[in-house]
Design a protein around this motif. Structure first.
Motif, PDB file in Angstrom:
ATOM      1  N   ARG A  68       9.822 -26.847 -15.590  1.00 49.02           N
ATOM      2  CA  ARG A  68      10.100 -26.447 -13.999  1.00 49.02           C
ATOM      3  C   ARG A  68      10.351 -25.083 -13.301  1.00 49.02           C
ATOM      4  O   ARG A  68      11.798 -24.820 -14.423  1.00 49.02           O
ATOM      5  CB  ARG A  68      11.222 -27.879 -13.750  1.00 49.02           C
ATOM      6  N   ASP A  69       9.385 -24.460 -12.965  1.00 50.59           N
ATOM      7  CA  ASP A  69      10.574 -23.171 -12.114  1.00 50.59           C
ATOM      8  C   ASP A  69      11.337 -24.096 -11.748  1.00 50.59           C
ATOM      9  O   ASP A  69      11.413 -24.045 -10.385  1.00 50.59           O
ATOM     10  CB  ASP A  69       9.458 -22.476 -11.844  1.00 50.59           C
ATOM     11  N   ILE A  70      12.582 -23.158 -11.583  1.00 55.01           N
ATOM     12  CA  ILE A  70      14.121 -23.239  -9.959  1.00 55.01           C
ATOM     13  C   ILE A  70      14.303 -22.049  -9.701  1.00 55.01           C
ATOM     14  O   ILE A  70      15.115 -20.823 -10.419  1.00 55.01           O
ATOM     15  CB  ILE A  70      15.354 -24.280 -10.683  1.00 55.01           C
ATOM     16  N   PRO A  71      14.209 -21.651  -8.429  1.00 53.82           N
ATOM     17  CA  PRO A  71      14.819 -20.893  -7.784  1.00 53.82           C
ATOM     18  C   PRO A  71      15.875 -20.644  -8.004  1.00 53.82           C
ATOM     19  O   PRO A  71      16.859 -21.360  -7.858  1.00 53.82           O
ATOM     20  CB  PRO A  71      14.247 -20.700  -6.208  1.00 53.82           C
ATOM     21  N   ALA A  72      16.434 -19.128  -8.622  1.00 48.61           N
ATOM     22  CA  ALA A  72      17.466 -18.344  -8.238  1.00 48.61           C
ATOM     23  C   ALA A  72      17.532 -17.183  -8.242  1.00 48.61           C
ATOM     24  O   ALA A  72      17.366 -16.387  -7.920  1.00 48.61           O
ATOM     25  CB  ALA A  72      17.283 -18.435 -10.187  1.00 48.61           C
ATOM     26  N   MET A  73      19.089 -16.898  -7.211  1.00 45.88           N
ATOM     27  CA  MET A  73      19.370 -16.048  -6.126  1.00 45.88           C
ATOM     28  C   MET A  73      20.802 -15.372  -7.114  1.00 45.88           C
ATOM     29  O   MET A  73      22.040 -16.227  -7.145  1.00 45.88           O
ATOM     30  CB  MET A  73      19.645 -16.116  -5.366  1.00 45.88           C
ATOM     31  N   PRO A  74      20.433 -14.264  -7.721  1.00 40.25           N
ATOM     32  CA  PRO A  74      21.699 -14.206  -8.422  1.00 40.25           C
ATOM     33  C   PRO A  74      22.833 -12.931  -6.896  1.00 40.25           C
ATOM     34  O   PRO A  74      21.926 -12.671  -6.390  1.00 40.25           O
ATOM     35  CB  PRO A  74      20.876 -12.415  -9.228  1.00 40.25           C
ATOM     36  N   ILE A  75      23.937 -13.706  -7.018  1.00 44.98           N
ATOM     37  CA  ILE A  75      24.803 -12.785  -5.778  1.00 44.98           C
ATOM     38  C   ILE A  75      25.827 -12.457  -6.274  1.00 44.98           C
ATOM     39  O   ILE A  75      26.459 -12.286  -7.892  1.00 44.98           O
ATOM     40  CB  ILE A  75      25.173 -14.042  -5.570  1.00 44.98           C
ATOM     41  N   PHE A  76      26.460 -11.216  -6.074  1.00 46.38           N
ATOM     42  CA  PHE A  76      28.049 -10.677  -6.039  1.00 46.38           C
ATOM     43  C   PHE A  76      29.052 -12.019  -7.114  1.00 46.38           C
ATOM     44  O   PHE A  76      28.925 -12.630  -5.890  1.00 46.38           O
ATOM     45  CB  PHE A  76      28.729  -9.408  -5.462  1.00 46.38           C
ATOM     46  N   HIS A  77      29.782 -11.847  -8.120  1.00 45.29           N
ATOM     47  CA  HIS A  77      30.943 -12.482  -8.185  1.00 45.29           C
ATOM     48  C   HIS A  77      32.269 -12.013  -7.554  1.00 45.29           C
ATOM     49  O   HIS A  77      32.755 -11.479  -6.385  1.00 45.29           O
ATOM     50  CB  HIS A  77      31.318 -11.722  -9.451  1.00 45.29           C
ATOM     51  N   PRO A  78      32.582 -13.291  -6.475  1.00 41.06           N
ATOM     52  CA  PRO A  78      33.655 -12.573  -5.404  1.00 41.06           C
ATOM     53  C   PRO A  78      34.768 -12.425  -6.131  1.00 41.06           C
ATOM     54  O   PRO A  78      35.046 -11.620  -5.349  1.00 41.06           O
ATOM     55  CB  PRO A  78      34.535 -14.937  -5.311  1.00 41.06           C
ATOM     56  N   ALA A  79      34.947 -11.968  -7.419  1.00 41.05           N
ATOM     57  CA  ALA A  79      36.117 -11.151  -7.763  1.00 41.05           C
ATOM     58  C   ALA A  79      35.814  -9.826  -7.446  1.00 41.05           C
ATOM     59  O   ALA A  79      36.991  -8.966  -6.981  1.00 41.05           O
ATOM     60  CB  ALA A  79      36.518 -11.805  -9.071  1.00 41.05           C
ATOM     61  N   TYR A  80      34.136  -9.740  -7.569  1.00 41.50           N
ATOM     62  CA  TYR A  80      33.676  -8.333  -6.953  1.00 41.50           C
ATOM     63  C   TYR A  80      33.987  -7.846  -5.908  1.00 41.50           C
ATOM     64  O   TYR A  80      34.561  -7.079  -5.349  1.00 41.50           O
ATOM     65  CB  TYR A  80      32.610  -8.407  -7.879  1.00 41.50           C
ATOM     66  N   LEU A  81      34.417  -8.998  -5.200  1.00 47.32           N
ATOM     67  CA  LEU A  81      33.780  -9.256  -3.603  1.00 47.32           C
ATOM     68  C   LEU A  81      35.610  -8.366  -3.478  1.00 47.32           C
ATOM     69  O   LEU A  81      35.581  -7.601  -1.741  1.00 47.32           O
ATOM     70  CB  LEU A  81      33.054  -9.911  -3.117  1.00 47.32           C
ATOM     71  N   LEU A  82      36.205  -9.697  -4.130  1.00 49.34           N
ATOM     72  CA  LEU A  82      37.833  -9.197  -3.480  1.00 49.34           C
ATOM     73  C   LEU A  82      37.964  -7.359  -3.317  1.00 49.34           C
ATOM     74  O   LEU A  82      39.221  -6.842  -2.724  1.00 49.34           O
ATOM     75  CB  LEU A  82      38.745  -9.949  -4.022  1.00 49.34           C
ATOM     76  N   ARG A  83      37.430  -7.190  -4.549  1.00 47.14           N
ATOM     77  CA  ARG A  83      37.812  -5.251  -4.298  1.00 47.14           C
ATOM     78  C   ARG A  83      36.829  -4.469  -4.117  1.00 47.14           C
ATOM     79  O   ARG A  83      37.222  -3.047  -3.717  1.00 47.14           O
ATOM     80  CB  ARG A  83      37.944  -5.122  -6.389  1.00 47.14           C
ATOM     81  N   GLN A  84      35.708  -4.859  -3.252  1.00 47.59           N
ATOM     82  CA  GLN A  84      34.756  -4.323  -3.012  1.00 47.59           C
ATOM     83  C   GLN A  84      34.457  -5.186  -1.565  1.00 47.59           C
ATOM     84  O   GLN A  84      33.227  -5.553  -1.391  1.00 47.59           O
ATOM     85  CB  GLN A  84      33.123  -4.067  -3.892  1.00 47.59           C
ATOM     86  N   PRO A  85      34.605  -5.748  -0.577  1.00 47.58           N
ATOM     87  CA  PRO A  85      35.455  -5.857   0.611  1.00 47.58           C
ATOM     88  C   PRO A  85      33.817  -5.777   1.513  1.00 47.58           C
ATOM     89  O   PRO A  85      33.266  -6.183   1.992  1.00 47.58           O
ATOM     90  CB  PRO A  85      36.430  -5.948   1.361  1.00 47.58           C
ATOM     91  N   ALA A  86      33.818  -4.118   1.513  1.00 51.23           N
ATOM     92  CA  ALA A  86      32.075  -3.560   1.814  1.00 51.23           C
ATOM     93  C   ALA A  86      31.217  -4.505   1.623  1.00 51.23           C
ATOM     94  O   ALA A  86      29.925  -5.095   2.013  1.00 51.23           O
ATOM     95  CB  ALA A  86      31.378  -2.234   1.794  1.00 51.23           C
ATOM     96  N   LEU A  87      31.056  -4.986   0.329  1.00 45.15           N
ATOM     97  CA  LEU A  87      29.646  -6.011  -0.028  1.00 45.15           C
ATOM     98  C   LEU A  87      29.785  -7.376   0.229  1.00 45.15           C
ATOM     99  O   LEU A  87      28.461  -7.911   0.261  1.00 45.15           O
ATOM    100  CB  LEU A  87      29.815  -5.312  -1.879  1.00 45.15           C
TER     101      LEU A  87
END
Ligand code: URA
Ligand code: URA
Length: 151
Positions: free
Chosen positions: A113-132
């Motif tokens: 089965r092919d499951i749709p997969a979306m990669p996203i930035f890690h929240p720890a990274y977003l805490l350091r790079q809020p602009a993302l």
């Protein structure tokens, strides 16, 4: 189903994924698209915390892949969200980094089965790079739209 990297100190203590500061942001990211821990499932590539909080080694990631693969097979998620570069690269067997991978639908195949997969930035990274957070907001909206279309 959200797949992160590895437990941190808080997760190690509680035995649950994403319960620390990153987890609080992940909860808000999920809530932004109407999800919570009853409607979505959260796991990590590594079930243990790498000593000293170092990043998981390639060998550790490789040795854990059969387990997360089985985990995904059992959870049968409608959609996978790869949270951060370690998860995205490992599960997509990709050489690009998360900045390239995020925001584009990929596929993870389990039990034919092919499951749709979306990669996203890690929240720890977003805490350091809020602009993302702006990009991540778009990725979350794409996930919501896909969920709406699938159900
Ligand atoms: N970061 C992760 O990738 N997973 C957790 O469970 C906590 C922090
Ligand atoms: N590095 C990672 O591993 N993940 C991110 O989301 C960003 C940088």
């Amino acid at each position: 189903m959200f797949v992160g990297e590895a437990p941190g100190a808080d997760e190690d203590r509680e035995g649950k994924p994403f319960v620390g500061v990153s987890g609080q942001l992940l909860d808000r990211m999920m809530a932004a698209i109407g999800l919570d821990r009853t409607s979505a499932y959260i796991a990590n590539i590594l079930p243990w915390r790498p000593p000293g909080n170092r990043p998981p080694s390639p060998a550790e990631v490789q040795s854990c892949l059969p387990f997360i693969d089985r985990h995904i097979a059992l959870a049968e998620p409608k959609i996978l969200v790869f949270v951060g570069g370690v998860s995205a690269k490992a599960l997509l067997d990709a050489s690009q980094g998360i900045t390239r991978l995020r925001g584009r639908w990929a596929q993870y195949t389990v039990n034919d089965r092919d499951i749709p997969a979306m990669p996203i930035f890690h929240p720890a990274y977003l805490l350091r790079q809020p602009a993302l957070k702006r990009e991540t907001w778009r990725d979350l909206q794409a996930i919501r739209q896909r969920l709406n279309a699938e159900t």
